[in-house]
Design a protein around this motif. Sequence first.
Motif, PDB file in Angstrom:
ATOM      1  N   PHE A 490      65.079 -20.023  41.199  1.00  0.00           N
ATOM      2  CA  PHE A 490      66.003 -19.130  41.888  1.00  0.00           C
ATOM      3  C   PHE A 490      65.503 -18.679  43.266  1.00  0.00           C
ATOM      4  CE2 PHE A 490      66.524 -18.442  37.279  1.00  0.00           C
ATOM      5  CZ  PHE A 490      67.819 -18.903  37.141  1.00  0.00           C
ATOM      6  N   ARG A 491      64.213 -18.487  43.437  1.00  0.00           N
ATOM      7  CA  ARG A 491      63.620 -18.111  44.717  1.00  0.00           C
ATOM      8  C   ARG A 491      64.197 -16.798  45.263  1.00  0.00           C
ATOM      9  NH1 ARG A 491      65.033 -23.146  44.968  1.00  0.00           N
ATOM     10  NH2 ARG A 491      66.615 -22.877  46.566  1.00  0.00           N
ATOM     11  N   PHE A 492      64.367 -15.825  44.396  1.00  0.00           N
ATOM     12  CA  PHE A 492      64.799 -14.507  44.828  1.00  0.00           C
ATOM     13  C   PHE A 492      63.596 -13.725  45.341  1.00  0.00           C
ATOM     14  CE2 PHE A 492      68.293 -14.834  41.439  1.00  0.00           C
ATOM     15  CZ  PHE A 492      69.133 -15.483  42.337  1.00  0.00           C
ATOM     16  N   ARG A 493      63.826 -12.911  46.363  1.00  0.00           N
ATOM     17  CA  ARG A 493      62.732 -12.092  46.881  1.00  0.00           C
ATOM     18  C   ARG A 493      62.228 -11.104  45.845  1.00  0.00           C
ATOM     19  NH1 ARG A 493      64.074 -10.418  53.167  1.00  0.00           N
ATOM     20  NH2 ARG A 493      63.842 -12.516  54.055  1.00  0.00           N
ATOM     21  N   VAL A 494      63.101 -10.663  44.979  1.00  0.00           N
ATOM     22  CA  VAL A 494      62.681  -9.705  43.968  1.00  0.00           C
ATOM     23  C   VAL A 494      61.653 -10.328  43.039  1.00  0.00           C
ATOM     24  CG1 VAL A 494      64.544 -10.314  42.361  1.00  0.00           C
ATOM     25  CG2 VAL A 494      63.519  -8.023  42.273  1.00  0.00           C
ATOM     26  N   LEU A 495      61.721 -11.653  42.832  1.00  0.00           N
ATOM     27  CA  LEU A 495      60.732 -12.319  41.994  1.00  0.00           C
ATOM     28  C   LEU A 495      59.368 -12.369  42.682  1.00  0.00           C
ATOM     29  CD1 LEU A 495      62.798 -15.262  40.459  1.00  0.00           C
ATOM     30  CD2 LEU A 495      62.024 -13.165  39.346  1.00  0.00           C
ATOM     31  N   VAL A 496      59.362 -12.505  44.010  1.00  0.00           N
ATOM     32  CA  VAL A 496      58.093 -12.432  44.735  1.00  0.00           C
ATOM     33  C   VAL A 496      57.486 -11.041  44.558  1.00  0.00           C
ATOM     34  CG1 VAL A 496      56.967 -12.637  46.985  1.00  0.00           C
ATOM     35  CG2 VAL A 496      58.857 -14.164  46.389  1.00  0.00           C
ATOM     36  N   GLY A 497      58.316 -10.024  44.650  1.00  0.00           N
ATOM     37  CA  GLY A 497      57.836  -8.669  44.392  1.00  0.00           C
ATOM     38  C   GLY A 497      57.309  -8.517  42.981  1.00  0.00           C
ATOM     39  N   ALA A 498      57.999  -9.165  42.005  1.00  0.00           N
ATOM     40  CA  ALA A 498      57.538  -9.106  40.615  1.00  0.00           C
ATOM     41  C   ALA A 498      56.183  -9.806  40.470  1.00  0.00           C
ATOM     42  CB  ALA A 498      58.571  -9.750  39.695  1.00  0.00           C
ATOM     43  N   LEU A 499      55.989 -10.911  41.192  1.00  0.00           N
ATOM     44  CA  LEU A 499      54.701 -11.613  41.144  1.00  0.00           C
ATOM     45  C   LEU A 499      53.581 -10.728  41.690  1.00  0.00           C
ATOM     46  CD1 LEU A 499      53.130 -14.223  40.589  1.00  0.00           C
ATOM     47  CD2 LEU A 499      53.729 -14.984  42.904  1.00  0.00           C
ATOM     48  N   ILE A 500      53.852 -10.058  42.798  1.00  0.00           N
ATOM     49  CA  ILE A 500      52.855  -9.147  43.359  1.00  0.00           C
ATOM     50  C   ILE A 500      52.583  -7.993  42.396  1.00  0.00           C
ATOM     51  CG2 ILE A 500      52.405  -7.533  45.252  1.00  0.00           C
ATOM     52  CD1 ILE A 500      54.023  -9.387  47.050  1.00  0.00           C
ATOM     53  N   ALA A 501      53.639  -7.469  41.774  1.00  0.00           N
ATOM     54  CA  ALA A 501      53.453  -6.378  40.810  1.00  0.00           C
ATOM     55  C   ALA A 501      52.630  -6.844  39.615  1.00  0.00           C
ATOM     56  CB  ALA A 501      54.813  -5.856  40.351  1.00  0.00           C
ATOM     57  N   ALA A 502      52.884  -8.081  39.138  1.00  0.00           N
ATOM     58  CA  ALA A 502      52.111  -8.609  38.010  1.00  0.00           C
ATOM     59  C   ALA A 502      50.640  -8.770  38.393  1.00  0.00           C
ATOM     60  CB  ALA A 502      52.696  -9.957  37.560  1.00  0.00           C
ATOM     61  N   ALA A 503      50.384  -9.236  39.630  1.00  0.00           N
ATOM     62  CA  ALA A 503      48.996  -9.365  40.085  1.00  0.00           C
ATOM     63  C   ALA A 503      48.316  -8.002  40.151  1.00  0.00           C
ATOM     64  CB  ALA A 503      48.969 -10.050  41.452  1.00  0.00           C
ATOM     65  N   ILE A 504      49.070  -6.981  40.563  1.00  0.00           N
ATOM     66  CA  ILE A 504      48.500  -5.636  40.621  1.00  0.00           C
ATOM     67  C   ILE A 504      48.181  -5.130  39.220  1.00  0.00           C
ATOM     68  CG2 ILE A 504      48.997  -3.238  41.215  1.00  0.00           C
ATOM     69  CD1 ILE A 504      50.621  -4.279  43.584  1.00  0.00           C
ATOM     70  N   VAL A 505      49.081  -5.389  38.254  1.00  0.00           N
ATOM     71  CA  VAL A 505      48.851  -4.959  36.871  1.00  0.00           C
ATOM     72  C   VAL A 505      47.606  -5.649  36.306  1.00  0.00           C
ATOM     73  CG1 VAL A 505      49.765  -4.995  34.529  1.00  0.00           C
ATOM     74  CG2 VAL A 505      51.252  -4.380  36.438  1.00  0.00           C
ATOM     75  N   ILE A 506      47.486  -6.967  36.543  1.00  0.00           N
ATOM     76  CA  ILE A 506      46.305  -7.698  36.085  1.00  0.00           C
ATOM     77  C   ILE A 506      45.054  -7.129  36.739  1.00  0.00           C
ATOM     78  CG2 ILE A 506      45.149  -9.943  36.156  1.00  0.00           C
ATOM     79  CD1 ILE A 506      47.877 -11.247  35.844  1.00  0.00           C
ATOM     80  N   ALA A 507      45.154  -6.806  38.030  1.00  0.00           N
ATOM     81  CA  ALA A 507      44.005  -6.230  38.736  1.00  0.00           C
ATOM     82  C   ALA A 507      43.603  -4.896  38.127  1.00  0.00           C
ATOM     83  CB  ALA A 507      44.339  -6.058  40.216  1.00  0.00           C
ATOM     84  N   VAL A 508      44.591  -4.056  37.811  1.00  0.00           N
ATOM     85  CA  VAL A 508      44.292  -2.752  37.203  1.00  0.00           C
ATOM     86  C   VAL A 508      43.628  -2.945  35.842  1.00  0.00           C
ATOM     87  CG1 VAL A 508      45.320  -0.666  36.251  1.00  0.00           C
ATOM     88  CG2 VAL A 508      46.108  -1.541  38.454  1.00  0.00           C
ATOM     89  N   TYR A 509      44.133  -3.909  35.068  1.00  0.00           N
ATOM     90  CA  TYR A 509      43.557  -4.170  33.742  1.00  0.00           C
ATOM     91  C   TYR A 509      42.109  -4.647  33.861  1.00  0.00           C
ATOM     92  CZ  TYR A 509      42.618  -6.543  29.330  1.00  0.00           C
ATOM     93  OH  TYR A 509      42.042  -6.952  28.169  1.00  0.00           O
ATOM     94  N   ILE A 510      41.878  -5.653  34.689  1.00  0.00           N
ATOM     95  CA  ILE A 510      40.528  -6.208  34.814  1.00  0.00           C
ATOM     96  C   ILE A 510      39.583  -5.177  35.422  1.00  0.00           C
ATOM     97  CG2 ILE A 510      39.158  -7.990  35.955  1.00  0.00           C
ATOM     98  CD1 ILE A 510      41.459  -9.889  35.689  1.00  0.00           C
ATOM     99  N   ASN A 511      40.086  -4.468  36.432  1.00  0.00           N
ATOM    100  CA  ASN A 511      39.238  -3.500  37.127  1.00  0.00           C
ATOM    101  C   ASN A 511      38.968  -2.253  36.283  1.00  0.00           C
ATOM    102  OD1 ASN A 511      37.786  -2.608  39.414  1.00  0.00           O
ATOM    103  ND2 ASN A 511      39.511  -1.361  40.059  1.00  0.00           N
ATOM    104  N   GLY A 512      39.957  -1.847  35.480  1.00  0.00           N
ATOM    105  CA  GLY A 512      39.815  -0.607  34.716  1.00  0.00           C
ATOM    106  C   GLY A 512      39.252  -0.783  33.335  1.00  0.00           C
ATOM    107  N   PHE A 513      39.362  -2.004  32.764  1.00  0.00           N
ATOM    108  CA  PHE A 513      38.893  -2.208  31.388  1.00  0.00           C
ATOM    109  C   PHE A 513      37.874  -3.331  31.289  1.00  0.00           C
ATOM    110  CE2 PHE A 513      39.419  -4.748  27.487  1.00  0.00           C
ATOM    111  CZ  PHE A 513      38.894  -3.858  26.577  1.00  0.00           C
ATOM    112  N   PHE A 514      38.232  -4.494  31.773  1.00  0.00           N
ATOM    113  CA  PHE A 514      37.409  -5.672  31.536  1.00  0.00           C
ATOM    114  C   PHE A 514      36.057  -5.590  32.242  1.00  0.00           C
ATOM    115  CE2 PHE A 514      36.414 -10.237  32.279  1.00  0.00           C
ATOM    116  CZ  PHE A 514      36.270 -10.597  30.964  1.00  0.00           C
ATOM    117  N   ILE A 515      36.080  -5.257  33.544  1.00  0.00           N
ATOM    118  CA  ILE A 515      34.824  -5.186  34.299  1.00  0.00           C
ATOM    119  C   ILE A 515      33.904  -4.087  33.766  1.00  0.00           C
ATOM    120  CG2 ILE A 515      33.844  -4.662  36.569  1.00  0.00           C
ATOM    121  CD1 ILE A 515      36.113  -6.194  37.837  1.00  0.00           C
TER     122      ILE A 515
END
Length: 639
Positions: A490-515
């Motif tokens: 679909f290539r919607f801009r909102v999906l790019v925003g969702a990808l960035i949001a998912a990367a931020i969530v993964i970053a919070v998880y790894i940074n706050g718990f895993f590391i």
Amino acid sequence: MDDDGQALASLVGVYYAVGLLRGRRAGLLAALVLATLPQFYLISRQAMPDVYLMTSIGIAVLFLALGMFGPELRRDLHFGISYAGFGLALLAKGPVIACGVYFVPLLLFTLAQIDIPRLWERDLRLPSARTAAIVAMSLALAAACAGGAFAFGTGSEWWGYSDTMRDAFAEKREALLGALNRRWAAEFTLVLLAALASGLAWRLQRSPEPRTRLRFAAIWALGAAAVVAILALVAAGPVGRLALASILGLAASIACCVAAVRGYLMRPEIAPAVRPFFTPVRRQVLLFLAVVAIVAGPWHVAIFAERGHGFFTDFIVKHNLTRAEETINRGGSADFYVKTLIFGGLPWSAVLPLAFALLIEWWRRDALRRQGLEIFLLVTMVVTLVALSTAATKFAHYMSPVLVPFGVLVGLTLDRLIAERRGFAATIAWATAGLLYIPVLFDVISSDGMKYVVRSMTMKDTIPESAAAGEAFHVMLWSVAAILAGLALFRFRVLVGALIAAAIVIAVYINGFFIPELSYHKSMKHLCESYHEHRLDQQRLGYYGDTKHGLFYYLAPGEMNRLTTARETIDHLAPGPRALALVRNKYVTKVESLYERTYPQDQLWVVDDSHFSYTLLSNDQIGRAVSLHEWTSGEGDGE
């Protein structure tokens, strides 16, 4: 500035530089990608110099590109910031890494812009080949003469940091001195260099060009060098002759190199094209020398004055060159850094390969002029990765110079995919990113889940139970895969925003718990806490293994008894009052075998084996401690 401040400076620098060159959206995306790279915030939380190297060399490379390809306004300021970043990189990790990351890509990038076929046409073929040969031989001679000047022009206190190194160097020096002295090599070299200096002075004197002050000084300097060389044949001893020959050889080889390049550039066929660059290049060289001298000069001068031999042999040779050819603490395969880049860059590593195909229009003749930033960063990243991969020592945090180019290239790729979201190329790009992401996804959710993610952060294969990937993390990774599939369709801009949001969530998880869990698993702190929990009054902790500086931060003065042999460890753990010892895992079997032979009626117990590399042992069963025999036999919880 602390580690978090350094990381923030990197993000601000990326946003500013990329924003000026490619627009604010590209700058924001590049900063967001960099901020959500697991390797980035892992290094940002570590108390080690690599975060300073990451920030300083990243700023240096970015602002160098900004100065070369950016607007004329504030160009000197941008170059100055780049040179200051280079000076800070010198302070962070020394000259080898800083110069390699900074100058090698700059040299390759400069050579790539030269019209090589024109230099090999009939009228320039012979001068080009002759100049290249002179430069190559001059640089090789300069390297050899620099080594000779260091060996014969300095005292024994300069030859090595340790007594062993000093003795070995002195032995080689004496052998070389005897061989050269028997064959009159020093005298012959001095005569040859004196003749060379006289010839260069005569050539400068006969040159039809205007006699500048610099040329006048060079004539007298070469003449004086020739006279000194002749006098040294009579006055100096063998060592002095070799030292002087090396110094004169170094000066003569550099002079030959400079004269050859200058003479080649002054040819009528080339001079009109390069003359406009002489003044700005000279200006930037002087600015570079001034800024680096101000930023990095005082510290280097102080270290040089205090520990001259240590500055070369320990700081430069041991901690830079030796680590490139010898395994220090940790080795690895040639693809170590590629895997580290893939798993330490989740989820953006799936988008990175697209930068090679999408960002640069390889078929255009003016691609270097139109897309200089992208090509320069790409060259920087590839050169650094290749250099790291060829080195024997492998540490995940050595990748810090790659992270800023990584974030910028992925950010620029996202920016272009957003701008061209309706094109067929965008569909193929997002589909390709999804396919590249699948192997990483399945490796993480496999039975050896998180193996390479852990290795990219700690270089260890062991994963503590508390840090094992749970269902929540699997859901995050599957969400990224779904978003990539949606972008391909679909290539919607909102999906790019969702990808960035998912990367931020993964970053919070790894940074706050895993590391934090991995850090606890890796830290000496919790082993010291186990010791404090079970020790008796006045009982000191025995320590057998390689020096672990972190141990000293968690123990009071006098609490640790340094054990240098297995026998001392056995004596410390002798039956009787409770005793505890911290033993490196590779020595545990040796300690157990010796203990069983010495005290066959007793046994040792494993108190805490949660550290990657060390085990806390006791001569007394404590709580739920496992016997060492069961632990080494695989029946306990040990590795």
